[in-house]
Design a protein around this motif. Sequence first.
Motif, PDB file in Angstrom:
ATOM      1  N   ILE A 385      55.731  88.935  41.996  1.00 27.17           N
ATOM      2  CA  ILE A 385      55.791  87.483  41.897  1.00 27.17           C
ATOM      3  C   ILE A 385      54.558  86.926  41.184  1.00 27.17           C
ATOM      4  CG2 ILE A 385      55.751  85.359  43.266  1.00 27.17           C
ATOM      5  CD1 ILE A 385      57.543  86.771  45.282  1.00 27.17           C
ATOM      6  N   ALA A 386      53.395  87.518  41.444  1.00 25.73           N
ATOM      7  CA  ALA A 386      52.161  87.025  40.821  1.00 25.73           C
ATOM      8  C   ALA A 386      52.138  87.280  39.318  1.00 25.73           C
ATOM      9  CB  ALA A 386      50.952  87.683  41.478  1.00 25.73           C
ATOM     10  N   LEU A 387      52.759  88.380  38.863  1.00 29.61           N
ATOM     11  CA  LEU A 387      52.722  88.739  37.453  1.00 29.61           C
ATOM     12  C   LEU A 387      53.940  88.255  36.671  1.00 29.61           C
ATOM     13  CD1 LEU A 387      51.370  92.391  37.772  1.00 29.61           C
ATOM     14  CD2 LEU A 387      50.205  90.513  36.606  1.00 29.61           C
ATOM     15  N   ALA A 388      54.987  87.841  37.365  1.00 32.20           N
ATOM     16  CA  ALA A 388      56.224  87.457  36.695  1.00 32.20           C
ATOM     17  C   ALA A 388      56.016  86.239  35.804  1.00 32.20           C
ATOM     18  CB  ALA A 388      57.313  87.182  37.721  1.00 32.20           C
ATOM     19  N   THR A 389      56.716  86.226  34.681  1.00 30.47           N
ATOM     20  CA  THR A 389      56.615  85.110  33.747  1.00 30.47           C
ATOM     21  C   THR A 389      57.652  84.021  34.015  1.00 30.47           C
ATOM     22  OG1 THR A 389      58.043  86.325  32.208  1.00 30.47           O
ATOM     23  CG2 THR A 389      55.670  86.557  31.921  1.00 30.47           C
ATOM     24  N   THR A 390      58.670  84.349  34.813  1.00 31.69           N
ATOM     25  CA  THR A 390      59.739  83.385  35.097  1.00 31.69           C
ATOM     26  C   THR A 390      60.034  83.390  36.585  1.00 31.69           C
ATOM     27  OG1 THR A 390      60.712  83.783  32.921  1.00 31.69           O
ATOM     28  CG2 THR A 390      62.089  82.670  34.547  1.00 31.69           C
ATOM     29  N   ILE A 391      59.443  82.465  37.296  1.00 35.20           N
ATOM     30  CA  ILE A 391      59.637  82.368  38.746  1.00 35.20           C
ATOM     31  C   ILE A 391      60.339  81.055  39.070  1.00 35.20           C
ATOM     32  CG2 ILE A 391      58.437  81.997  40.943  1.00 35.20           C
ATOM     33  CD1 ILE A 391      58.529  84.864  40.211  1.00 35.20           C
ATOM     34  N   TYR A 392      61.426  81.169  39.800  1.00 32.25           N
ATOM     35  CA  TYR A 392      62.129  80.014  40.362  1.00 32.25           C
ATOM     36  C   TYR A 392      61.968  80.063  41.880  1.00 32.25           C
ATOM     37  CZ  TYR A 392      64.265  79.615  35.749  1.00 32.25           C
ATOM     38  OH  TYR A 392      64.467  79.478  34.398  1.00 32.25           O
ATOM     39  N   PRO A 393      62.242  78.987  42.579  1.00 34.01           N
ATOM     40  CA  PRO A 393      62.075  79.020  44.040  1.00 34.01           C
ATOM     41  C   PRO A 393      62.786  80.185  44.708  1.00 34.01           C
ATOM     42  CG  PRO A 393      62.425  76.764  43.314  1.00 34.01           C
ATOM     43  CD  PRO A 393      62.608  77.629  42.105  1.00 34.01           C
TER      44      PRO A 393
END
Length: 470
Positions: A385-393
């Motif tokens: 989650i910390a490294l992801a470029t596309t985070i949605y709720p």
Amino acid sequence: MRGNSAVFNQPGGNSRNGSFYRTKRRDYVLPFLAAALVLLGSFRLVGFSDLGLPENVSKFQISFGFIALGYLLSWHFAKRLTWLMLLVAAVARIALLPVETGDLLNRRLWDAKILEAEHNPYELAPNEERLVPFRGENWESVPDKQSPSRYLPGLLWVYSAFEEIGNPEDWFKSLLVVVDLALCLLFALRFGADRAALYAWNPLVIYSVGGLGIDYCLYLLPFVSGYLIWDFWIDQKGGVSVIKASGGIGSALGQMVCVSALLMGIGAAMNVLMVPGLLWVVWHVLKRSGIRAGLVALVFAAAPLVLSLMWASISLNVDFSKIVAPEFGLGDRSISLIPAMVSFVSGASLSPMIFLSILGIATICMVHTCEGLERFMSFYLVWTIALATTIYPWSFLLLAIVGVGSGNYVFRVASLSVFAYFGAYRIFGDTQVWSMPWTLQLLIWLPFLFAAAHYTVGSRTKHGFYVHHF
């Protein structure tokens, strides 16, 4: 029995009755109050779910506040109130079914419809001219119209199987609710209703599944099933070494390892982010139980993913280099942590593959250093989650795999703080340009980082959750 120490330390008279009455009030009053708040917030949320209207955003957040308060009170739930936990979970999800389906589900259903019509969604983008006759009333809500499908074929196969049954637009969200309730029951059977409520009454889960129709539960159910089998039959009995001591992979315990690997493999066939969990299982079986046991575990773990990829390669001629994890793509209205910080400092956006490569290196290190599957998955999902470029709720729903059993605050806090994301819709409604202010992002990421640090420090103690020393 609860309250015994208090009774024995009280003087005579009616102290015994008073102690048990206080215990009973705590065990029943708080759960029923929490249930009422969760249901009130869920029913109220339906009327303000259209976040395209700026005036709905604040009312949406107030409705969420009722569910959040009930969720906080549910942290003092009673183990034996499984019926209440499931009833409220079902009613809350059903109450949100009238909410307009989210873009993610609309794209999945579109691809399944195109595949059923004998077109290839991995080659044809939705806006192709030849696909114009298939556009329906949900066409405007289909995202990424200029891009072909990029998710794993295993998930597309599931949707196409339901497409053959009938028109899933009318009932697919109801199916997701049923699958999600099965996941709630699974958590309750393993950990009790008090832990299961962390998922069942979670406001993020309720809104994502019942309202938006987010399909994460489709692969969480098999993956969590396999994870819990491993947790109960292996981790709770001393770790991977017990497989060899019990007779190897052909023993009853070894067969449970194969079942666990197969179920986790089914989940990984629908979301590539789950594959590292399989790598951890196979590597530790191989290292501690021998080559034969490791190869058998590898066959069961890899079979669902390999077979689905073979089907896609033969039937759809899929270019696998274009299939990436959803969290490491480029999406509209998304947020990120480390990639956003790097972009702010450098002034330019780096390729998602750079962050995916960093995660790959970190995952290899964690596979070697983490002796428990729960510990490995916890650190791996936090770094993902910390490294992801596309985070949605709904990306935070991945934390449910480990967050329910351990009760760690990463899952609890992130499920609440991420609702700050929806506050940006007020700005979006005024300007028609999606913008996520840094103040709202701080409300999301700071609690997440504090909770992750708390888990990291707490899990290093000798009493940490499922930390084994061989």
